[in-house]
Design an enzyme around this catalytic site. Structure first.
Site, PDB file in Angstrom:
ATOM      1  N   LEU A 175       0.807  -1.210   0.000  1.00 55.78           N
ATOM      2  CA  LEU A 175       0.000   0.000   0.000  1.00 55.78           C
ATOM      3  C   LEU A 175       0.841   1.261   0.000  1.00 55.78           C
ATOM      4  CD1 LEU A 175      -2.379  -1.922   0.403  1.00 55.78           C
ATOM      5  CD2 LEU A 175      -3.316  -0.277   2.018  1.00 55.78           C
ATOM      6  N   GLU A 176       2.005   1.203   0.625  1.00 52.30           N
ATOM      7  CA  GLU A 176       2.822   2.408   0.734  1.00 52.30           C
ATOM      8  C   GLU A 176       3.596   2.730  -0.539  1.00 52.30           C
ATOM      9  OE1 GLU A 176       2.696   4.564   2.949  1.00 52.30           O
ATOM     10  OE2 GLU A 176       1.690   3.545   4.595  1.00 52.30           O
TER      11      GLU A 176
END
Length: 449
Positions: A175-176
């Protein structure tokens, strides 16, 4: 219950638009006001993340003589020059050596694009299902499984050392930065200096800038290699400088906590160390999808109300497969889309992921992506996809109408916090609606009429 309003956004810092050029290609939701989120607009992309296990050594530039006067001469913005002169004194008072400061500021320039991004906040938000469509897309799941396999040995070692499930670490990574594919290439010192001087949260960003200078002074990286998002988040898993100083680790044993290298070892271990520090419980789920019985008391759907899975089962709350939820400790009921969407029983690990990013959507995104990477199936409940998220102006309008109807939201800020949720539930009860506290378009139309 804390209602989700989903726009993009870091862990622990400033404005709805921050965390990165790279995060424009990843996904982060709006954070709660207390944590204040961070990032740019959400763009769905095909995440063909490449696994790059070979470390890229830090490039040590040959030192050249540099003076404060030379730094100022290279900067065109007069006000920025004055700010650098004043900040240099504050940095030295905070323990930064003159040589380290001048080395870090040698190429610093005022970056107007950073300020433009910081202030260009969209009024539109994403629904929870739109967010999860990207956060746990088939491509991101497949790339997560590939990353898990490619880095199996190091992830197993990280899991054993820090007691954090490797699937969760990989999900945060996914996600990052899309598994390291989009880490950001903005010079961190220039970005933080610009935000400190001309930003809306100068004090916060100046504290991040001091922390960044301490990182450089310690020798973990060089100013040239210290790149990341335009809002100051860095590396594979997007640490801000103060979090880096507190939690980053040297897992490879080379004397540097290198979260920027192509080899993600230090970054992944730092993420595990961070989650472990806040009490992660290994082999315990973040949450479990549940089905609520007819006649469920929606007043119980609150993070403040916790019960054992057995107590919830006695009230008719069962897992999505119709069985009582195993005893994972006290849990609360979370309804991210109100009564018409999926329901979850969330446990302590939910709160641990919140320390990384306080938005409920982000936590669900990490948790669900980690489950899918580990082999679990999709969420079973349907979402009210015919609905849409309210715009910022519509949320303000809802707050005004609620207060005018006698259900005081204690302000009109466009943020659906606890006071607004309480007011929504009050109006819903008075109107014979299910009191789930969800700020839907249907609710707004009822208020208008």
């Amino acid at each position: 219950m804390r209602t989700l309003t989903l726009a993009l956004s870091l862990v622990l810092f400033a404005s709805l638009q921050a965390r990165a050029e790279l995060v424009e290609r990843s996904v982060r939701p709006e954070m709660r006001p207390a944590e204040t989120a961070v990032q740019g607009s959400l763009k769905t992309v095909a995440l063909n993340a490449k696994i790059r296990p070979i470390a890229r050594p830090v490039v040590v530039q040959k030192e050249r003589a540099v003076t404060p006067e030379a730094i100022l001469a290279a900067t065109s913005n007069a006000g920025f020059k004055r700010w650098i002169s004043g900040f240099r004194k504050r940095a030295l008072s905070a323990g930064i050596s003159p040589a380290a400061f001048d080395r870090a500021f040698r190429s610093v320039q005022y970056d107007a694009k950073v300020i433009e991004r910081d202030r260009n906040q969209s009024e539109f938000t994403k629904t929870i299902w739109e967010y999860l469509d990207s956060a746990a897309s088939e491509k991101r799941i497949a790339n997560g499984k590939a990353a898990l396999a490619a880095h199996a040995d190091k992830l197993n070692a990280i899991e054993a050392k820090y007691g954090v499930d490797k699937e969760v670490v990989v999900a945060v990574w996914g996600l990052e930065s899309a598994y390291g594919e989009f880490r950001g290439d903005t010079p961190i010192v220039s970005a933080l200096a610009t935000l400190s001087y001309d930003g809306r949260r100068g004090r916060f960003f100046e504290s991040q800038l001091i922390a960044a200078l301490k990182i450089l002074q310690a020798g973990d990286t060089t100013p040239e290699n210290m790149t990341g998002s335009w809002a100051g988040a860095m590396g594979h898993t997007q640490f801000i400088p103060t979090s880096y100083l507190a939690y980053a680790v040297d897992f490879t044993g080379d004397g540097r906590r290198d979260i920027w290298a192509d080899d993600p070892s230090d970054a992944l271990a730092s993420t595990a160390a961070y989650l472990g520090r806040f009490g992660w419980q290994k082999d315990v789920p973040w949450g479990v999808e549940v089905v609520l019985p007819d006649g469920f008391d929606y007043g119980l759907a609150s993070r403040k109300i916790t019960k054992s899975p057995a107590d919830w089962a006695a009230r008719g709350v069962l897992s999505a497969d119709g069985k009582p939820v195993p005893n994972h400790g006290a849990g609360s009921i979370l309804l991210p889309a109100g009564a018409r969407g999926a329901a979850f029983m969330v446990f302590k690990n939910f709160a641990v992921i919140e320390r990384y990013n306080a938005a409920d959507a982000y936590v669900i995104g990490v948790g669900h992506l980690s489950d899918r990477i580990g082999g679990a199936g999709p969420i079973k409940a349907s979402w009210p996809r015919e609905d849409r998220a309210l715009t910022f102006k519509e949320r303000q309008q809802m707050q005004r109408l609620l207060t005018a109807a006698g259900f005081n939201t204690r302000g009109v800020d466009g943020k659906i916090g606890p006071n607004s949720v309480k007011a929504i539930k009050g109006f819903q009860r008075s109107a014979g609606m299910i009191p789930d506290g969800y700020p839907s378009l249907n609710l707004l139309n009822r208020l208008k009429n």
